[in-house]
Design a protein around this motif. Sequence first.
Motif, PDB file in Angstrom:
ATOM      1  N   UNK A 107      35.743  19.702  -5.893  1.00 35.27           N
ATOM      2  CA  UNK A 107      35.088  18.134  -5.137  1.00 35.27           C
ATOM      3  C   UNK A 107      34.172  19.459  -3.552  1.00 35.27           C
ATOM      4  N   UNK A 108      32.693  20.406  -3.787  1.00 38.79           N
ATOM      5  CA  UNK A 108      32.319  20.863  -2.431  1.00 38.79           C
ATOM      6  C   UNK A 108      32.042  20.238  -1.498  1.00 38.79           C
ATOM      7  N   UNK A 109      32.303  20.448  -0.468  1.00 37.48           N
ATOM      8  CA  UNK A 109      31.206  19.541   0.906  1.00 37.48           C
ATOM      9  C   UNK A 109      30.896  20.240   1.711  1.00 37.48           C
ATOM     10  N   UNK A 110      30.252  20.201   3.520  1.00 44.15           N
ATOM     11  CA  UNK A 110      29.992  21.460   3.852  1.00 44.15           C
ATOM     12  C   UNK A 110      30.869  22.527   3.891  1.00 44.15           C
ATOM     13  N   UNK A 163      25.539  19.154  -0.370  1.00 43.20           N
ATOM     14  CA  UNK A 163      26.851  18.546  -1.306  1.00 43.20           C
ATOM     15  C   UNK A 163      26.130  16.834  -1.345  1.00 43.20           C
ATOM     16  N   UNK A 164      26.476  16.871  -3.023  1.00 39.02           N
ATOM     17  CA  UNK A 164      27.025  15.335  -2.884  1.00 39.02           C
ATOM     18  C   UNK A 164      27.891  14.714  -2.885  1.00 39.02           C
ATOM     19  N   UNK A 165      27.453  12.936  -2.206  1.00 36.44           N
ATOM     20  CA  UNK A 165      28.849  12.190  -1.994  1.00 36.44           C
ATOM     21  C   UNK A 165      28.502  10.879  -2.009  1.00 36.44           C
ATOM     22  N   UNK A 166      29.004  10.403  -1.360  1.00 39.70           N
ATOM     23  CA  UNK A 166      28.574   8.702  -0.826  1.00 39.70           C
ATOM     24  C   UNK A 166      28.695   7.925  -1.595  1.00 39.70           C
ATOM     25  N   UNK A 167      27.632   7.916  -3.138  1.00 41.04           N
ATOM     26  CA  UNK A 167      26.723   7.324  -3.619  1.00 41.04           C
ATOM     27  C   UNK A 167      26.222   8.373  -4.389  1.00 41.04           C
ATOM     28  N   UNK A 168      26.501   7.646  -6.246  1.00 40.44           N
ATOM     29  CA  UNK A 168      26.109   8.529  -7.106  1.00 40.44           C
ATOM     30  C   UNK A 168      24.616   9.146  -6.948  1.00 40.44           C
ATOM     31  N   UNK A 169      24.223  10.671  -6.698  1.00 38.12           N
ATOM     32  CA  UNK A 169      23.117  10.896  -6.542  1.00 38.12           C
ATOM     33  C   UNK A 169      22.711  11.183  -5.325  1.00 38.12           C
ATOM     34  N   UNK A 227      23.611  15.217   0.914  1.00 42.69           N
ATOM     35  CA  UNK A 227      23.679  15.760   1.635  1.00 42.69           C
ATOM     36  C   UNK A 227      22.562  16.554   1.996  1.00 42.69           C
ATOM     37  N   UNK A 286      21.127  18.266  -6.296  1.00 43.36           N
ATOM     38  CA  UNK A 286      22.792  18.618  -6.414  1.00 43.36           C
ATOM     39  C   UNK A 286      22.777  19.565  -6.014  1.00 43.36           C
TER      40      UNK A 286
END
Lengths: 240, 312
Positions: free
Chosen positions: A52-55, A147-153, A156, A219
């Motif tokens: 899982x990539x983030x910032x 990145x993606x995250x928080x909710x599907x789709x 950020x 994405x």
Amino acid sequence: MSTMLPFQLYPIADQAVTLDFGGPISEETNDRVHRLVASLQQNMLPGITDIIPAYNSVTVVYDYMTVYQEQLKNENILPVYLCIENWIQNHLNDSSSNIEEVRKEIIIPVCYDKSVGIDIEFVAKQHNLSIQQVIELHTAKTYRVFMNGFLPGFAYMGIVDPAIQTPRHDIPRPLVTAGSVGIAGVQTGIYPCNSPGGWQIIGKTPISLIDENENLLLTPGSFVKFESISLLSFEKLMKP
Amino acid sequence: MSIQIVKAGILDSLQGLPSKGKQHEGFSPGGSMDLLAHRIANALVGNKKEAIVLEMHLPAATIVFTKETLFAFTGAATTALLNNETVYANQPIVVNAGSILSFHNQQDSARIYMAVQGGFIFKKGRLQKNDALASAHSFDYHFEGIGQLHALALGWTANTQEFYRTNSIRCIQGPNIHVLDTKEIADFQNTRFEIDLQSNRMGFRLKSKPIQHSILPELLSTAVTKGTLQLTPSGQLIVLMADHQTTGGYPRIGTVISADMASLAQMPIGSSFSISWVSMLEAEALLLQQESNLQQLENACKFRLQEYFSEK
């Protein structure tokens, strides 16, 4: 030769390890994140379930038992989380020459009318701008998906022009509707579905961010430009 | 078809094991809250561990069996009523078509898990009254001689007690633990954390005396996992559960160890626990031990079923 850059590597659970480059939101650090993700994906270990990539971080989630059994075969007696940490660290400075850079340019129509961009007036007032100026500043830039995250789709995106950066609401709204386009500090994003949320809502898109097969529109690798549309075209596009 | 919901419970859903490989797109892994119970229910009826089970919160659903079925339930119910006769948890039971199963409220745990042989076919969302649930394939075993009986317990019970703890939950320390001073960290084992009414499959809010902390850092969103203890600005904790968001920006002061997640998932709203800190090495050892015990139980169930049906 790439030089070793500072980073921290630590478990965040007994089946997840994070590599953290630290620092603020930056495209350079985020490039490093996605290069590492690509490299790990090309050198997968049995038992890795999610990368899982983030910032500025990469988190690897694994199935302890699978990794453990694999290590037993190799007569490795290290604790499992250290095996994972070593694996990540070993690919930190992989050459990026064989990693394909995919750049996807996407234009997203947004209606910035006050009736759907319920915080745009507030954002404008905060910065002594007209609503039109806020729209111009938000549509001027091309945004990177970090990145993606928080909710599907949910994607950020950033970096928002300093002239319109606005912190999120202290108390989140219980309901932000699907398609709402928001700002939170340097970030901008679109709610893919109805959800509670604290971002400053400046507009709304009729475009869907996730299809029925759960494919995502935005994405990492996507670059997004917003295009202002009238309330009338928005309503037309919203009709099935 | 194998069962039908004749009266919906407060929150019934079909659950599998957590899904893999979609968290980077923002999809929560989901799956059964109590993965031990999930696996035990499946083992009792001879299913693979990943077979879909019915997860029920209390009050639970009332169910009618639409064909002869081998089923078992475990978790937050020690008994149930099958056509007004008592049947027991943790036992494989053959039941006749037309039988009605209901649960009475037993509030010392939170979730009931029910498996049918073959597993359910996945259906999305919350189950409603009149929902008919198919099991994946027909019987591997033939039941003859159940005759006029409503139900036939096959005669053995899995001992599941040893898997669950009630009073304290073990956690490893998280990357942002240093917002707490050493005294506050040590004090966690004397503090009671109560599961608040605003708790669900996404996360449990924990009510406790306000946790003293230094100024919380502004953090960039980063991946979070099941079991993460997030410290909110109000000085209270949220622990992330099966349907958690994939990323978060609250300080992470710790994470519940995998071996204790099932125990936490079975704690009802209003119950409380303390937190004791363990090292990563202890967390790994405890998980390995639990997995080994669980595999023993799964093998024993498989053996008993094979033995039973080879004698028929």
